[in-house]
Scaffold this active site. Structure first.
Site, mmCIF file in Angstrom:
data_model
loop_
_atom_site.group_PDB
_atom_site.id
_atom_site.type_symbol
_atom_site.label_atom_id
_atom_site.label_comp_id
_atom_site.label_asym_id
_atom_site.label_seq_id
_atom_site.Cartn_x
_atom_site.Cartn_y
_atom_site.Cartn_z
ATOM 1 N N MET A 62 18.877 4.240 -3.560
ATOM 2 C CA MET A 62 19.813 4.588 -2.490
ATOM 3 C C MET A 62 19.666 3.589 -1.336
ATOM 4 S SD MET A 62 20.264 8.668 -2.524
ATOM 5 C CE MET A 62 18.884 9.068 -1.478
ATOM 6 N N ALA A 104 17.832 1.071 1.558
ATOM 7 C CA ALA A 104 16.715 1.141 2.507
ATOM 8 C C ALA A 104 15.428 0.790 1.745
ATOM 9 C CB ALA A 104 16.629 2.509 3.177
ATOM 10 N N GLY A 159 7.972 0.035 -2.594
ATOM 11 C CA GLY A 159 8.048 0.931 -3.748
ATOM 12 C C GLY A 159 9.214 0.523 -4.647
ATOM 13 N N HIS A 160 10.396 0.336 -4.024
ATOM 14 C CA HIS A 160 11.555 -0.097 -4.815
ATOM 15 C C HIS A 160 11.307 -1.470 -5.442
ATOM 16 C CE1 HIS A 160 13.613 2.501 -1.678
ATOM 17 N NE2 HIS A 160 14.015 3.057 -2.803
ATOM 18 N N GLN A 194 23.794 14.673 -3.944
ATOM 19 C CA GLN A 194 22.405 15.144 -4.035
ATOM 20 C C GLN A 194 21.854 15.558 -2.671
ATOM 21 O OE1 GLN A 194 21.080 11.172 -5.682
ATOM 22 N NE2 GLN A 194 19.243 11.620 -4.520
ATOM 23 N N GLN A 199 7.246 7.196 -9.691
ATOM 24 C CA GLN A 199 6.477 8.421 -9.959
ATOM 25 C C GLN A 199 6.381 9.295 -8.698
ATOM 26 O OE1 GLN A 199 5.087 9.980 -12.507
ATOM 27 N NE2 GLN A 199 3.812 11.384 -11.298
ATOM 28 N N ASP A 228 8.752 10.482 -7.016
ATOM 29 C CA ASP A 228 9.695 11.575 -7.248
ATOM 30 C C ASP A 228 9.412 12.158 -8.630
ATOM 31 O OD1 ASP A 228 11.516 11.311 -4.829
ATOM 32 O OD2 ASP A 228 11.523 9.281 -5.607
ATOM 33 N N VAL A 255 3.666 3.561 -4.709
ATOM 34 C CA VAL A 255 3.165 2.479 -3.853
ATOM 35 C C VAL A 255 2.883 3.090 -2.485
ATOM 36 C CG1 VAL A 255 3.673 0.226 -2.826
ATOM 37 C CG2 VAL A 255 4.480 0.757 -5.128
ATOM 38 N N SER A 271 8.309 5.600 1.418
ATOM 39 C CA SER A 271 9.549 6.345 1.279
ATOM 40 C C SER A 271 10.528 5.812 2.319
ATOM 41 C CB SER A 271 9.285 7.835 1.559
ATOM 42 O OG SER A 271 10.498 8.504 1.836
HETATM 43 O O1 PAF Z 1 15.459 8.248 -6.292
HETATM 44 C C1 PAF Z 1 16.527 7.934 -5.750
HETATM 45 O O2 PAF Z 1 16.593 7.044 -4.895
HETATM 46 C C2 PAF Z 1 17.809 8.662 -6.137
HETATM 47 O O3 PAF Z 1 17.576 10.014 -6.355
HETATM 48 C C3 PAF Z 1 18.537 8.035 -7.327
HETATM 49 C C4 PAF Z 1 17.691 8.101 -8.591
HETATM 50 C C5 PAF Z 1 18.873 6.579 -7.020
HETATM 51 C C6 PAF Z 1 19.851 8.787 -7.612
HETATM 52 O O4 PAF Z 1 20.700 8.732 -6.513
#
Ligand code: PAF
Length: 290
Positions: A30, A32, A36-37, A61, A152, A154, A180, A189
């Site tokens: 999403m 930002a 971690g990403h 969501q 992990q 989430d 991370v 996060s």
């Molecule tokens: O983990 C996230 O950032 C979101 O829940 C995802 C998997 C990109 C779905 O919108």
């Protein structure tokens, strides 16, 4: 990096990336973006020939009282980070491209992993996982990746997505990647950006509670109730942080366990001010050599 804002562009770019049997990895995000990403992107690069990242702040969501409007969207910075990592495709559609209109009112078809979607975060955030599984299904159909990479951190999301892939026979390998952490242990996060200085230091209670459970476990405690009670002590010392849940569960079914006798997920969620944070640790009893 090719930036696609329409489904048609993304399909064409991903189709070309898969040409000649190339393995395409997807990192759904999403935006930002933080380390971690980027660790997911690096894992995808290591395991695939080409990598697509999606950035989409998915309205379905978020609950009505959640942070959809204020969710951080530093798009230019995210693009620079992904360029630096050598990502080939970025899919960043506007909301109306994914849902026909920006309020997602036109969406009447949903993907729901029954039961599992109401556990842990799903209990506190009704409808959240239905939104996640629906958007992840859409992304899988558009990108058609061989593998998709999720954090992990989430852990409940990972369990729900793994089950969806199994039940609906998606031909995609789900790769879970380690949490991370900041140098002081706080799990990274995008929502950490909401914390002021005082909240930032209070947020460490999540990690401390998990460490407490882990220490008791390492000292031989196997009763989930006793581990939970020890861990909650950390929250009694930080009364300004409101505990949402602290649970010890099976990592696949998310059902609570009484004894930690196999691989087990210890998961926590708490409100630090208005910000809801999550964290977890996996306990693995060593199998005795015979
Ligand atoms: O983990 C996230 O950032 C979101 O829940 C995802 C998997 C990109 C779905 O919108």
């Amino acid at each position: 990096m090719k930036i696609c804002s329409t489904i048609a562009e993304a399909r064409a770019a991903c189709h070309a990336a898969r040409a000649g049997g190339q393995r395409l990895g997807l990192v759904p995000t999403m935006g930002a973006l933080h380390e971690g990403h980027l660790s997911l992107v690096r894992a995808a690069k290591a395991q695939c020939d080409a990598v697509a990242v999606s950035i989409f702040v998915n309205p379905t969501q978020f609950g009505p009282k959640e942070d959809l409007a204020k969710y951080p969207r530093p798009f230019d910075r995210d693009c620079q980070l992904l360029e630096k990592e050598g990502v080939g495709i970025l899919f960043a559609p506007p909301a109306e491209e994914m849902y026909s209109n920006s309020n997602s009112n036109n969406q009447i078809t949903w993907v729901l992993v029954e039961g599992l979607s109401e556990k842990l975060d799903g209990r506190s955030r009704p409808g959240h996982f239905r939104g996640v599984t629906t958007i992840v299904s859409k992304l899988f159909h558009i990108v058609e990746p061989e593998a998709a990479f999720f954090g992990q951190k989430d852990a409940a999301q990972l369990a729900v997505i793994r089950r969806m892939v199994r039940d609906l026979n998606f031909a995609v390998e789900i790769v879970g990647c380690p949490i991370v952490r900041e140098p002081d242990g706080l799990a990274m996060s995008s929502r950490n950006a909401y914390l002021d200085q005082e909240e930032r230091s209070r947020a460490l209670v999540l990690q401390h509670s998990l460490q407490r459970a882990q220490q008791e476990f390492q000292a031989g405690e196997r009763s989930a109730a006793k581990l939970i009670s020890a861990a909650k002590e950390a929250f009694r010392r930080e009364p300004q942080v409101k505990l949402d849940y602290f649970e010890i569960v099976d990592p696949e079914t998310l059902d609570p366990v009484e004894q930690v006798s196999q691989k087990t997920l210890v998961a926590v969620a708490a409100y630090v001010g208005a910000t809801r944070l999550i964290d977890n640790v996996v306990l693995e009893p060593r199998t005795e050599a015979c």
